[in-house]
Design a protein around this motif. Structure first.
Motif, short mmCIF file in Angstrom:
data_model
loop_
_atom_site.label_atom_id
_atom_site.label_comp_id
_atom_site.label_asym_id
_atom_site.label_seq_id
_atom_site.Cartn_x
_atom_site.Cartn_y
_atom_site.Cartn_z
N VAL A 7 0.84 -1.20 0.00
CA VAL A 7 0.00 0.00 0.00
C VAL A 7 0.88 1.25 0.00
CG1 VAL A 7 -1.60 1.37 1.40
CG2 VAL A 7 -2.02 -1.07 1.07
N ASP A 8 1.86 1.29 0.89
CA ASP A 8 2.76 2.45 0.95
C ASP A 8 3.51 2.65 -0.36
OD1 ASP A 8 1.98 3.00 3.54
OD2 ASP A 8 3.75 2.08 4.46
N GLY A 9 3.94 1.55 -0.97
CA GLY A 9 4.63 1.64 -2.26
C GLY A 9 3.73 2.18 -3.35
N ALA A 10 2.49 1.73 -3.37
CA ALA A 10 1.54 2.21 -4.39
C ALA A 10 1.23 3.69 -4.19
CB ALA A 10 0.26 1.39 -4.32
N VAL A 11 1.04 4.10 -2.94
CA VAL A 11 0.79 5.52 -2.65
C VAL A 11 1.99 6.35 -3.08
CG1 VAL A 11 0.45 7.21 -0.79
CG2 VAL A 11 -0.89 5.11 -0.83
N ALA A 12 3.18 5.91 -2.72
CA ALA A 12 4.39 6.66 -3.08
C ALA A 12 4.54 6.76 -4.60
CB ALA A 12 5.62 6.00 -2.46
N ALA A 13 4.24 5.67 -5.31
CA ALA A 13 4.33 5.69 -6.77
C ALA A 13 3.35 6.69 -7.37
CB ALA A 13 4.09 4.29 -7.34
N LEU A 14 2.12 6.71 -6.87
CA LEU A 14 1.14 7.69 -7.35
C LEU A 14 1.60 9.11 -7.05
CD1 LEU A 14 -2.35 6.14 -6.50
CD2 LEU A 14 -1.48 6.73 -8.75
N LEU A 15 2.16 9.30 -5.88
CA LEU A 15 2.63 10.64 -5.51
C LEU A 15 3.78 11.12 -6.40
CD1 LEU A 15 2.43 10.40 -1.63
CD2 LEU A 15 0.99 11.78 -3.16
N VAL A 16 4.67 10.21 -6.75
CA VAL A 16 5.76 10.58 -7.66
C VAL A 16 5.18 10.99 -9.02
CG1 VAL A 16 7.74 9.66 -8.95
CG2 VAL A 16 7.54 9.24 -6.49
N TRP A 17 4.20 10.24 -9.49
CA TRP A 17 3.57 10.57 -10.78
C TRP A 17 2.87 11.93 -10.70
CZ3 TRP A 17 4.18 8.86 -15.50
CH2 TRP A 17 3.28 9.29 -16.48
N ILE A 18 2.13 12.15 -9.63
CA ILE A 18 1.44 13.43 -9.44
C ILE A 18 2.44 14.57 -9.38
CG2 ILE A 18 0.13 14.79 -7.74
CD1 ILE A 18 -1.44 12.17 -7.14
N ALA A 19 3.52 14.40 -8.65
CA ALA A 19 4.54 15.44 -8.53
C ALA A 19 5.15 15.76 -9.89
CB ALA A 19 5.63 14.99 -7.56
N ARG A 20 5.44 14.74 -10.65
CA ARG A 20 6.01 14.93 -11.99
C ARG A 20 5.05 15.72 -12.88
NH1 ARG A 20 5.38 12.74 -16.78
NH2 ARG A 20 7.12 12.52 -18.20
N GLU A 21 3.81 15.27 -12.91
CA GLU A 21 2.82 15.92 -13.77
C GLU A 21 2.56 17.37 -13.35
OE1 GLU A 21 1.17 14.69 -16.64
OE2 GLU A 21 2.91 13.38 -16.39
N ASP A 22 2.46 17.62 -12.06
CA ASP A 22 2.22 18.98 -11.59
C ASP A 22 3.43 19.86 -11.87
OD1 ASP A 22 0.65 21.03 -10.46
OD2 ASP A 22 1.44 20.66 -8.45
N GLY A 23 4.63 19.30 -11.68
CA GLY A 23 5.84 20.07 -11.97
C GLY A 23 5.97 20.44 -13.44
N LEU A 24 5.55 19.54 -14.32
CA LEU A 24 5.65 19.79 -15.76
C LEU A 24 4.48 20.58 -16.33
CD1 LEU A 24 6.88 16.28 -16.99
CD2 LEU A 24 8.23 18.39 -16.81
N ARG A 25 3.28 20.29 -15.85
CA ARG A 25 2.07 20.85 -16.49
C ARG A 25 1.24 21.76 -15.60
NH1 ARG A 25 2.91 15.81 -18.38
NH2 ARG A 25 2.97 15.55 -20.62
N PHE A 26 1.63 21.88 -14.32
CA PHE A 26 0.85 22.67 -13.36
C PHE A 26 -0.59 22.17 -13.29
CE2 PHE A 26 4.54 25.15 -13.79
CZ PHE A 26 4.65 25.95 -12.66
N ARG A 27 -0.75 20.86 -13.31
CA ARG A 27 -2.08 20.24 -13.21
C ARG A 27 -1.95 18.98 -12.35
NH1 ARG A 27 -6.49 21.29 -15.71
NH2 ARG A 27 -7.17 19.14 -15.75
N ILE A 28 -2.94 18.81 -11.50
CA ILE A 28 -3.01 17.60 -10.69
C ILE A 28 -4.26 16.85 -11.13
CG2 ILE A 28 -3.33 16.69 -8.35
CD1 ILE A 28 -1.73 19.09 -7.32
N SER A 29 -4.07 15.62 -11.55
CA SER A 29 -5.15 14.80 -12.07
C SER A 29 -6.20 14.50 -10.99
CB SER A 29 -4.58 13.48 -12.60
OG SER A 29 -5.61 12.54 -12.80
N ASN A 30 -7.44 14.85 -11.30
CA ASN A 30 -8.54 14.52 -10.38
C ASN A 30 -8.67 13.02 -10.21
OD1 ASN A 30 -9.31 17.17 -9.86
ND2 ASN A 30 -10.74 17.22 -11.58
N ARG A 31 -8.41 12.27 -11.26
CA ARG A 31 -8.52 10.80 -11.19
C ARG A 31 -7.52 10.22 -10.19
NH1 ARG A 31 -9.00 9.79 -17.58
NH2 ARG A 31 -11.19 10.35 -17.76
#
Length: 151
Positions: A7-31
């Motif tokens: 569970v912790d690994g999955a949460v961390a992986a999603l957070l890394v993806w969210i951080a990358r996307e927000d850093g690049l596009r200034f958008r956080i996926s609602n999904r």
């Protein structure tokens, strides 16, 4: 124990993806934020902590109300507000101080990196806007790591 680590690994992986996307596009996926929010009750069941679902949910809803006022005032973005409230859902009132202590230097470091031109930011007049997703992700992953360390 292994399920909790997964569970912790999955949460961390999603957070890394969210951080990358927000850093690049200034958008956080609602999904992705919704996936994290909906994953909380399941994670509580997996960990045998079902009693945390209601108090953590009420805490996160109260935080979301305050954060939406910040959004309406132009202090933070809507995605930032939703991600931060979701972080507080998972972390709860008992971990919020640690989260805040980790979030502050993350925001300051990002702001400094943006001022130096090393990290993406948006300038609106004289005001610099930074994506908070990477900072929230770093602090949340830090809380996950500290929690695992102290178990």
């Amino acid at each position: 124990m292994a399920a909790s680590l997964a569970v912790d690994g999955a949460v961390a992986a999603l957070l890394v993806w969210i951080a990358r996307e927000d850093g690049l596009r200034f958008r956080i996926s609602n999904r992705l934020v919704l996936a994290l929010a909906l994953g909380f009750p399941a994670a509580c069941l997996i960990r045998g902590q079902a009693s945390l679902v209601v108090p953590h949910s009420l805490f996160a809803l109260a935080a979301l109300a305050v954060l939406f006022v910040g959004f309406a005032a132009g202090i933070c973005g809507g995605g930032d507000a939703k991600l931060l409230a979701t972080a507080l859902l998972w972390i709860g009132p008992e971990g919020t101080l640690v989260f805040a202590v980790l979030l502050l230097p993350a925001v300051l470091a990002y702001a400094l990196g943006a001022r130096l031109g090393l990290l993406p930011a948006r300038c609106e007049g004289r005001r610099m806007r930074i994506p908070l997703g990477p900072c929230i992700a770093v602090a949340w992953i830090g809380v996950i790591g500290l929690t695992r360390l102290l178990r």
